[in-house]
Enzyme design. Structure first.
Site, PDB file in Angstrom:
ATOM      1  N   SER A 134      21.464  46.885 -52.308  1.00 39.59           N
ATOM      2  CA  SER A 134      20.319  45.996 -52.462  1.00 39.59           C
ATOM      3  C   SER A 134      19.212  46.770 -53.146  1.00 39.59           C
ATOM      4  O   SER A 134      19.196  48.018 -53.115  1.00 39.59           O
ATOM      5  CB  SER A 134      19.840  45.516 -51.083  1.00 39.59           C
ATOM      6  OG  SER A 134      18.585  44.860 -51.161  1.00 39.59           O
ATOM      7  N   TYR A 138      17.208  46.815 -42.200  1.00 41.46           N
ATOM      8  CA  TYR A 138      18.036  46.339 -43.321  1.00 41.46           C
ATOM      9  C   TYR A 138      18.012  47.356 -44.461  1.00 41.46           C
ATOM     10  O   TYR A 138      19.059  47.752 -44.990  1.00 41.46           O
ATOM     11  CB  TYR A 138      17.509  44.985 -43.804  1.00 41.46           C
ATOM     12  CG  TYR A 138      18.240  44.447 -45.008  1.00 41.46           C
ATOM     13  CD1 TYR A 138      19.481  43.838 -44.867  1.00 41.46           C
ATOM     14  CD2 TYR A 138      17.685  44.549 -46.286  1.00 41.46           C
ATOM     15  CE1 TYR A 138      20.161  43.347 -45.978  1.00 41.46           C
ATOM     16  CE2 TYR A 138      18.354  44.062 -47.395  1.00 41.46           C
ATOM     17  CZ  TYR A 138      19.598  43.457 -47.236  1.00 41.46           C
ATOM     18  OH  TYR A 138      20.268  42.982 -48.339  1.00 41.46           O
TER      19      TYR A 138
END
Length: 245
Positions: free
Chosen positions: A142, A155
């Site tokens: 990501s 995350y």
């Protein structure tokens, strides 16, 4: 992209979002896709859709938090197609929240799925790739693996780990194996469904509606990585929507 035809590609998190878009695109280009995700009904529908369009697909319900299920998915590829060319470790969740919420179960899910699930895939596929003398790991990280922001601490931390593990694997892989990290920005998926904090969820949905790119954009990047000549090392692709900083 003739290199995609007849490649056997295992995809985790295949039932929706990036995984679904990638499976459809690769099958359209002639790959044989092996689909894994927790939702069996969606997997079945996706496989039937691919087969109806003339493609080849098999599937198995797969929770990447369970090593035996990841191993079974990889072995399914060999049972049906005699080999595995690509493992796309794409399963992910994003139940982001402030650390003060102490959402420990959400933290554990992100660690188990993003880190341990990735490692289980490596453990299942690496010996096969070594024996074959070829193979390609593609791992979804990501842009959060490059920049940490409030509410996304855990995350982001797990995605940093995906990049670190992938880079270490790339350095150890040798000349015959390939390792690529895909780092997307906001993608228009159902990721916000897992967010329990209502304020954070509203903000994420708002950002998604303003910034998100379609999952097909990421699927295109995966297809490029598979189809490009083996002499070209694609270590990481970062994909940002044009409106995203």
């Amino acid at each position: 992209m003739e290199n995609i035809k007849d490649k056997v590609v295992v995809i985790t998190g295949a039932s929706s979002g990036i995984g679904e878009a990638t499976a459809l695109l690769l099958a359209q280009r002639g790959a044989k896709v092996v689909l894994g995700a927790r939702g069996e009904d969606k997997l079945k529908q996706l496989a039937e859709r691919i087969i109806a369009a003339g493609g080849e697909a098999v599937y198995a319900p797969t929770d990447v938090k369970k090593q035996d299920e990841v191993s079974k998915l990889v072995n399914l590829a060999r049972e049906h197609f005699d080999r595995i060319d690509v493992l796309f470790s794409n399963a992910g969740v994003m139940p982001v929240s402030p650390l003060d919420d102490l959402a420990v179960q959400d933290w554990e899910d992100m660690v188990d799925i993003h880190i341990k699930g990735l490692l289980y895939g490596i453990a299942a596929a690496l010996p096969i790739f070594r024996k074959q003398g070829s193979g390609h790991f593609i791992n979804t990280a990501s842009t959060a693996a490059h920049k940490t922001v409030p509410n996304q601490t855990i995350y982001s931390g797990t995605k940093y780990a995906v990049r670190a593990i992938s880079e270490g694997l790339r350095q150890e892989a040798g000349e015959k194996l390939r390792v690529t990290v895909i780092s997307p920005g906001f993608v228009n998926t159902n990721f916000a469904d897992s967010i329990s904090n209502p304020e954070v969820k509203a903000k994420m949905n708002e950002s998604r509606d303003k910034l998100a790119m379609p999952p097909e954009a990421v699927a295109d990047a995966v297809a490029y990585c598979i189809g490009v000549s083996a002499s070209i090392d694609v270590g990481e692709i970062i994909i940002r929507p044009t409106a995203q900083a």
